[in-house]
Design a protein around this motif. Structure first.
Motif, PDB file in Angstrom:
ATOM      1  N   ILE A 150       0.854  -1.182   0.000  1.00 33.21           N
ATOM      2  CA  ILE A 150       0.000   0.000   0.000  1.00 33.21           C
ATOM      3  C   ILE A 150       0.894   1.237   0.000  1.00 33.21           C
ATOM      4  N   PRO A 151       0.971   1.961  -1.120  1.00 25.03           N
ATOM      5  CA  PRO A 151       1.878   3.116  -1.198  1.00 25.03           C
ATOM      6  C   PRO A 151       1.638   4.143  -0.095  1.00 25.03           C
ATOM      7  N   GLU A 152       0.364   4.369   0.246  1.00 23.06           N
ATOM      8  CA  GLU A 152       0.063   5.366   1.276  1.00 23.06           C
ATOM      9  C   GLU A 152       0.616   4.955   2.647  1.00 23.06           C
ATOM     10  N   TYR A 153       0.626   3.656   2.900  1.00 20.55           N
ATOM     11  CA  TYR A 153       1.173   3.156   4.171  1.00 20.55           C
ATOM     12  C   TYR A 153       2.665   3.471   4.252  1.00 20.55           C
ATOM     13  N   ILE A 154       3.375   3.186   3.175  1.00 23.43           N
ATOM     14  CA  ILE A 154       4.813   3.452   3.128  1.00 23.43           C
ATOM     15  C   ILE A 154       5.083   4.950   3.231  1.00 23.43           C
ATOM     16  N   GLU A 155       4.294   5.748   2.519  1.00 21.38           N
ATOM     17  CA  GLU A 155       4.486   7.204   2.545  1.00 21.38           C
ATOM     18  C   GLU A 155       4.273   7.763   3.945  1.00 21.38           C
ATOM     19  N   GLU A 156       3.237   7.301   4.619  1.00 21.30           N
ATOM     20  CA  GLU A 156       2.985   7.766   5.980  1.00 21.30           C
ATOM     21  C   GLU A 156       4.120   7.341   6.913  1.00 21.30           C
ATOM     22  N   ALA A 157       4.595   6.115   6.759  1.00 28.53           N
ATOM     23  CA  ALA A 157       5.699   5.639   7.593  1.00 28.53           C
ATOM     24  C   ALA A 157       6.953   6.488   7.373  1.00 28.53           C
ATOM     25  N   GLU A 158       7.199   6.857   6.127  1.00 24.62           N
ATOM     26  CA  GLU A 158       8.340   7.737   5.830  1.00 24.62           C
ATOM     27  C   GLU A 158       8.215   9.062   6.569  1.00 24.62           C
ATOM     28  N   GLN A 159       7.023   9.638   6.536  1.00 18.75           N
ATOM     29  CA  GLN A 159       6.803  10.921   7.208  1.00 18.75           C
ATOM     30  C   GLN A 159       7.023  10.794   8.714  1.00 18.75           C
ATOM     31  N   GLN A 160       6.568   9.692   9.294  1.00 17.38           N
ATOM     32  CA  GLN A 160       6.755   9.483  10.726  1.00 17.38           C
ATOM     33  C   GLN A 160       8.233   9.294  11.082  1.00 17.38           C
ATOM     34  N   LEU A 161       8.969   8.619  10.205  1.00 15.00           N
ATOM     35  CA  LEU A 161      10.402   8.443  10.438  1.00 15.00           C
ATOM     36  C   LEU A 161      11.121   9.787  10.444  1.00 15.00           C
ATOM     37  N   LYS A 162      10.675  10.682   9.597  1.00 13.15           N
ATOM     38  CA  LYS A 162      11.303  12.005   9.511  1.00 13.15           C
ATOM     39  C   LYS A 162      10.860  12.924  10.652  1.00 13.15           C
ATOM     40  N   LYS A 163       9.555  12.967  10.907  1.00  9.99           N
ATOM     41  CA  LYS A 163       9.002  13.964  11.822  1.00  9.99           C
ATOM     42  C   LYS A 163       9.022  13.530  13.289  1.00  9.99           C
ATOM     43  N   ILE A 164       8.770  12.256  13.542  1.00  5.47           N
ATOM     44  CA  ILE A 164       8.626  11.774  14.920  1.00  5.47           C
ATOM     45  C   ILE A 164       9.862  11.021  15.398  1.00  5.47           C
ATOM     46  N   TRP A 165      10.289  10.054  14.621  1.00  2.00           N
ATOM     47  CA  TRP A 165      11.306   9.117  15.123  1.00  2.00           C
ATOM     48  C   TRP A 165      12.728   9.521  14.755  1.00  2.00           C
ATOM     49  N   ASN A 166      12.887  10.356  13.759  1.00  2.00           N
ATOM     50  CA  ASN A 166      14.209  10.842  13.370  1.00  2.00           C
ATOM     51  C   ASN A 166      15.187   9.683  13.128  1.00  2.00           C
ATOM     52  N   LEU A 167      14.738   8.744  12.323  1.00  2.00           N
ATOM     53  CA  LEU A 167      15.545   7.568  12.010  1.00  2.00           C
ATOM     54  C   LEU A 167      15.870   7.531  10.517  1.00  2.00           C
ATOM     55  N   PRO A 168      17.103   7.184  10.168  1.00  2.00           N
ATOM     56  CA  PRO A 168      17.452   7.036   8.756  1.00  2.00           C
ATOM     57  C   PRO A 168      16.857   5.761   8.173  1.00  2.00           C
ATOM     58  N   TYR A 169      16.569   5.788   6.887  1.00  2.00           N
ATOM     59  CA  TYR A 169      15.983   4.613   6.246  1.00  2.00           C
ATOM     60  C   TYR A 169      16.325   4.613   4.757  1.00  2.00           C
ATOM     61  N   GLU A 170      16.164   3.455   4.166  1.00  2.00           N
ATOM     62  CA  GLU A 170      16.291   3.307   2.716  1.00  2.00           C
ATOM     63  C   GLU A 170      14.981   2.736   2.187  1.00  2.00           C
ATOM     64  N   LYS A 171      14.445   3.357   1.174  1.00  2.00           N
ATOM     65  CA  LYS A 171      13.194   2.896   0.558  1.00  2.00           C
ATOM     66  C   LYS A 171      13.533   2.050  -0.666  1.00  2.00           C
ATOM     67  N   GLN A 172      12.957   0.868  -0.752  1.00  2.00           N
ATOM     68  CA  GLN A 172      13.269  -0.062  -1.842  1.00  2.00           C
ATOM     69  C   GLN A 172      11.996  -0.588  -2.484  1.00  2.00           C
ATOM     70  N   VAL A 173      12.042  -0.774  -3.794  1.00  2.00           N
ATOM     71  CA  VAL A 173      10.990  -1.491  -4.504  1.00  2.00           C
ATOM     72  C   VAL A 173      11.334  -2.976  -4.472  1.00  2.00           C
ATOM     73  N   ILE A 174      10.388  -3.789  -4.071  1.00  2.00           N
ATOM     74  CA  ILE A 174      10.622  -5.232  -3.943  1.00  2.00           C
ATOM     75  C   ILE A 174      10.540  -5.890  -5.318  1.00  2.00           C
ATOM     76  N   ALA A 175      11.518  -6.718  -5.598  1.00  5.25           N
ATOM     77  CA  ALA A 175      11.610  -7.361  -6.911  1.00  5.25           C
ATOM     78  C   ALA A 175      10.367  -8.190  -7.214  1.00  5.25           C
ATOM     79  N   LYS A 176       9.995  -8.215  -8.482  1.00  3.70           N
ATOM     80  CA  LYS A 176       8.765  -8.901  -8.896  1.00  3.70           C
ATOM     81  C   LYS A 176       8.819 -10.409  -8.673  1.00  3.70           C
TER      82      LYS A 176
END
Length: 212
Positions: free
Chosen positions: A138-164
């Motif tokens: 669910i793209p919106e789930y990932i997008e929201e999690a990204e925002q929380q990592l930036k705004k609340i948790w201040n944690l670095p992350y890497e976003k990846q597309v999962i291979a088909k």
């Protein structure tokens, strides 16, 4: 949105709870029928994995398959993850957490992993430079999690597309066969990262006879 502090001391132990030793482990939350857990432990014999599943039917399916395959480095656990983590895990014990295709909680966004106060406690159990893998279709789930990592948790992350051709879980196979976009965040805990639970010991862990 603001997140209140998690009340760890209010968590009751899961039924038939057993303590674990304070040794490095990996943990999968919501392991389902165990497809990823069995694959991971087969491919990574040097890692110990605890696979937690709340639903009895799915847990029994994982347990049955594990009895057939017999990986000695896999321990299936039938429990709700939150109280189990609070009662069992030690600070900075976990090398990797896996949260693969969790319930997106469409009607209760406060129950999504990165929106919960519990997420701070989860981070406290993670080793420095350890990782949390969060996957969703669910793209919106990932997008929201990204925002929380930036705004609340201040944690670095890497976003990846999962291979088909990835096939870690039954859900992943189904979603990819449908042609859906599956993505994951690999969240890393920096050396200097601190939480309010860094000194919080497991509520029943001190009773473990084999703890080192």
């Amino acid at each position: 949105m603001p997140i209140r502090q998690f009340q760890a001391q209010r968590m009751h132990a899961p039924r038939d709870f057993q303590s674990i030793a304070n040794l490095p482990i990996c943990v999968e939350i919501g392991a389902g029928k165990g497809k990823h857990a069995l694959l991971f432990t087969e491919q990574n014999p040097e890692h110990q994995l605890i696979a937690i599943e709340r639903t009895r039917e799915k847990f029994l399916a994982m347990q049955k398959q594990h009895s057939i395959e017999g990986q000695s480095n896999l321990q299936p656990i039938h429990a709700d993850a939150l109280p189990w983590v609070v009662h069992a895990l030690y600070p900075k014990q976990v090398q990797q957490f896996f949260i693969l295709y969790p319930n997106p909680e469409p009607h209760n966004p406060a129950q999504r992993w990165l929106n919960m106060p519990f997420f701070e406690f989860l981070i406290s159990r993670l080793q420095s430079n350890g990782s949390i893998t969060l996957a969703s279709n669910i793209p919106e789930y990932i997008e929201e999690a990204e925002q929380q990592l930036k705004k609340i948790w201040n944690l670095p992350y890497e976003k990846q597309v999962i291979a088909k051709d990835s096939a870690r879980t039954h859900f992943e196979v189904k979603y990819l066969e449908r042609g859906e976009l599956c993505q994951q965040l690999i969240i890393t805990k920096p050396e200097s990262y601190q939480t309010r639970f860094d000194d919080f010991q497991p509520l029943q862990g001190q009773n473990a006879q084999d703890t080192v």
